[in-house]
Design a protein around this motif. Sequence first.
Motif, PDB file in Angstrom:
ATOM      1  N   ASP A  45       0.713  -1.179   0.046  1.00 12.61           N
ATOM      2  CA  ASP A  45       0.064   0.090  -0.014  1.00 12.61           C
ATOM      3  C   ASP A  45       0.972   1.216  -0.156  1.00 12.61           C
ATOM      4  OD1 ASP A  45       0.784   0.210   2.666  1.00 12.61           O
ATOM      5  OD2 ASP A  45      -0.926  -0.658   3.696  1.00 12.61           O
ATOM      6  N   GLY A  46       0.073   2.482   0.238  1.00 13.50           N
ATOM      7  CA  GLY A  46       0.787   3.679  -0.002  1.00 13.50           C
ATOM      8  C   GLY A  46       1.901   3.680   1.152  1.00 13.50           C
ATOM      9  N   ARG A  47       1.340   3.531   2.222  1.00 13.25           N
ATOM     10  CA  ARG A  47       2.232   3.580   3.625  1.00 13.25           C
ATOM     11  C   ARG A  47       3.659   2.985   3.314  1.00 13.25           C
ATOM     12  NH1 ARG A  47       3.590   0.587   7.635  1.00 13.25           N
ATOM     13  NH2 ARG A  47       2.206  -1.006   6.994  1.00 13.25           N
ATOM     14  N   GLU A  51       7.585   4.223   2.941  1.00 12.73           N
ATOM     15  CA  GLU A  51       8.668   3.988   3.743  1.00 12.73           C
ATOM     16  C   GLU A  51       9.762   3.599   2.919  1.00 12.73           C
ATOM     17  OE1 GLU A  51       7.138   0.896   6.054  1.00 12.73           O
ATOM     18  OE2 GLU A  51       5.899   1.890   7.371  1.00 12.73           O
ATOM     19  N   MET A  52       9.621   3.164   1.782  1.00 11.51           N
ATOM     20  CA  MET A  52      10.673   2.586   0.988  1.00 11.51           C
ATOM     21  C   MET A  52      11.343   3.671   0.353  1.00 11.51           C
ATOM     22  SD  MET A  52       9.598  -1.222  -0.515  1.00 11.51           S
ATOM     23  CE  MET A  52      11.510  -1.479  -0.944  1.00 11.51           C
ATOM     24  N   PRO A  60      14.199   3.428  -5.948  1.00 16.98           N
ATOM     25  CA  PRO A  60      14.244   2.455  -6.990  1.00 16.98           C
ATOM     26  C   PRO A  60      14.280   3.175  -8.279  1.00 16.98           C
ATOM     27  CG  PRO A  60      12.051   2.746  -6.046  1.00 16.98           C
ATOM     28  CD  PRO A  60      13.029   3.432  -5.077  1.00 16.98           C
ATOM     29  N   ASP A  61      14.616   2.578  -9.432  1.00 21.00           N
ATOM     30  CA  ASP A  61      14.724   2.966 -10.828  1.00 21.00           C
ATOM     31  C   ASP A  61      13.330   3.383 -11.429  1.00 21.00           C
ATOM     32  OD1 ASP A  61      17.781   2.955 -11.069  1.00 21.00           O
ATOM     33  OD2 ASP A  61      17.399   1.053 -10.696  1.00 21.00           O
ATOM     34  N   ILE A  62      12.505   2.565 -11.087  1.00 18.91           N
ATOM     35  CA  ILE A  62      11.102   2.614 -11.431  1.00 18.91           C
ATOM     36  C   ILE A  62      10.121   2.007 -10.681  1.00 18.91           C
ATOM     37  CG2 ILE A  62      11.473   0.267 -12.592  1.00 18.91           C
ATOM     38  CD1 ILE A  62       9.816   1.041 -15.181  1.00 18.91           C
ATOM     39  N   LEU A  63       8.837   2.647 -10.885  1.00 19.23           N
ATOM     40  CA  LEU A  63       7.636   2.426 -10.036  1.00 19.23           C
ATOM     41  C   LEU A  63       6.547   1.660 -10.803  1.00 19.23           C
ATOM     42  CD1 LEU A  63       6.612   2.281  -6.878  1.00 19.23           C
ATOM     43  CD2 LEU A  63       5.663   4.864  -7.708  1.00 19.23           C
ATOM     44  N   LEU A  64       6.360   0.412 -10.461  1.00 17.69           N
ATOM     45  CA  LEU A  64       4.862  -0.071 -10.839  1.00 17.69           C
ATOM     46  C   LEU A  64       3.907   0.052  -9.818  1.00 17.69           C
ATOM     47  CD1 LEU A  64       7.003  -1.324 -12.773  1.00 17.69           C
ATOM     48  CD2 LEU A  64       5.803  -3.670 -12.664  1.00 17.69           C
ATOM     49  N   LEU A  65       2.818   0.848 -10.232  1.00 19.31           N
ATOM     50  CA  LEU A  65       2.083   1.372  -9.299  1.00 19.31           C
ATOM     51  C   LEU A  65       0.288   0.855  -9.580  1.00 19.31           C
ATOM     52  CD1 LEU A  65       1.068   2.945  -6.630  1.00 19.31           C
ATOM     53  CD2 LEU A  65       1.348   4.949  -8.161  1.00 19.31           C
ATOM     54  N   ASP A  66      -0.273   0.191  -8.721  1.00 20.44           N
ATOM     55  CA  ASP A  66      -1.679  -0.468  -9.124  1.00 20.44           C
ATOM     56  C   ASP A  66      -2.556   0.789  -8.871  1.00 20.44           C
ATOM     57  OD1 ASP A  66      -3.446  -2.085  -9.689  1.00 20.44           O
ATOM     58  OD2 ASP A  66      -4.086  -2.780  -7.593  1.00 20.44           O
ATOM     59  N   VAL A  67      -3.549   0.865  -9.603  1.00 20.02           N
ATOM     60  CA  VAL A  67      -4.605   2.064  -9.480  1.00 20.02           C
ATOM     61  C   VAL A  67      -5.158   1.709  -8.045  1.00 20.02           C
ATOM     62  CG1 VAL A  67      -6.627   3.177 -10.512  1.00 20.02           C
ATOM     63  CG2 VAL A  67      -4.402   2.774 -12.018  1.00 20.02           C
ATOM     64  N   MET A  68      -5.748   0.449  -7.973  1.00 13.65           N
ATOM     65  CA  MET A  68      -6.806   0.191  -7.129  1.00 13.65           C
ATOM     66  C   MET A  68      -6.056  -0.334  -5.652  1.00 13.65           C
ATOM     67  SD  MET A  68      -9.703   1.031  -7.917  1.00 13.65           S
ATOM     68  CE  MET A  68     -10.804   0.221  -6.786  1.00 13.65           C
ATOM     69  N   GLY A  71      -7.068   2.154   1.065  1.00 15.53           N
ATOM     70  CA  GLY A  71      -6.564   3.528   1.626  1.00 15.53           C
ATOM     71  C   GLY A  71      -6.304   4.502   0.629  1.00 15.53           C
ATOM     72  N   VAL A  72      -5.312   5.080   0.363  1.00 16.73           N
ATOM     73  CA  VAL A  72      -4.995   5.963  -0.664  1.00 16.73           C
ATOM     74  C   VAL A  72      -4.657   5.122  -1.948  1.00 16.73           C
ATOM     75  CG1 VAL A  72      -3.310   7.928  -1.365  1.00 16.73           C
ATOM     76  CG2 VAL A  72      -3.631   7.349   1.185  1.00 16.73           C
ATOM     77  N   SER A  73      -5.325   5.850  -3.026  1.00 20.56           N
ATOM     78  CA  SER A  73      -5.458   5.171  -4.075  1.00 20.56           C
ATOM     79  C   SER A  73      -4.207   5.413  -4.861  1.00 20.56           C
ATOM     80  CB  SER A  73      -6.879   5.624  -5.237  1.00 20.56           C
ATOM     81  OG  SER A  73      -6.089   6.819  -5.751  1.00 20.56           O
ATOM     82  N   GLY A  74      -3.902   4.423  -5.787  1.00 26.61           N
ATOM     83  CA  GLY A  74      -2.653   4.524  -6.687  1.00 26.61           C
ATOM     84  C   GLY A  74      -2.543   6.035  -7.525  1.00 26.61           C
ATOM     85  N   LEU A  75      -3.788   6.355  -7.824  1.00 23.27           N
ATOM     86  CA  LEU A  75      -3.866   7.609  -8.486  1.00 23.27           C
ATOM     87  C   LEU A  75      -3.341   8.836  -7.696  1.00 23.27           C
ATOM     88  CD1 LEU A  75      -6.865   7.459 -10.914  1.00 23.27           C
ATOM     89  CD2 LEU A  75      -4.513   7.338 -11.477  1.00 23.27           C
TER      90      LEU A  75
END
Length: 250
Positions: A45-47, A51-52, A60-68, A71-75
Amino acid sequence: MLDPAERRLLAPEAHVLVVEDDGEMRNLVTRLLREAGFRVSGARDGREMWEMLDGPAAPPDILLLDVMLPGVSGLDLLRRLRERSRMPVMMLTARGEEMDRVLGLELGADDYVAKPFSPRELVARVRALLRRTAPGETNAESRSRRLTFAGWVLDTARRELTSPEGAVVDLSGAEYDLLIAFLEHPQRVLSREQLLEVAKRRVGVDPFDRTVDVQVGRLRRKIEPDDSSPPLIKTVRGAGYVFVADVARA
């Protein structure tokens, strides 16, 4: 599983952070990317993501982020991330959810992949996004460090756009690629298909119809900030877009 020849094409030890609350999906993506030669971390999740990102280790060099996400959405996470970082972001969206993809691109995502996806597509998209956002110059850019147009200056070595007033304007990786495509082909009508090929360098899949329109709109708002600004990108109905300003190399 990818064969050894394909693995050698990928950036060695690039670090990918996968933010996905579904444990099975997160483990699948992690396994696929590790098999392809990437170093992968996961967050639920976002928390855990913050933290990372805010921890003592290198980001990280790239982030793969789920929309759903819970708590706080990916968007919303993407919106907050873009206030402080240009880190390459690929959104994971549900197939058919065009609005999620449009909103993600509007908020500064560099690419997306729709679930369910093929392993080869996922790895190819991650590789392509890392290639587009890697430091250094492409063959087209190496002919000149600086491209100027209508008082604007694009430093291709630093990937930095400066306004006529001297302010540095933030560009996402996708916006930068699109601007390069226009500056390399001024006064020439570019179709949406050409812009996707030149700017996005998509691999093996068809984009949804509004991808280019969304990205052009975001770029226009940055280089044509108000109605009194001269139009630099014009729409050619039924054909595509044309960059109308003169471009010079410095």
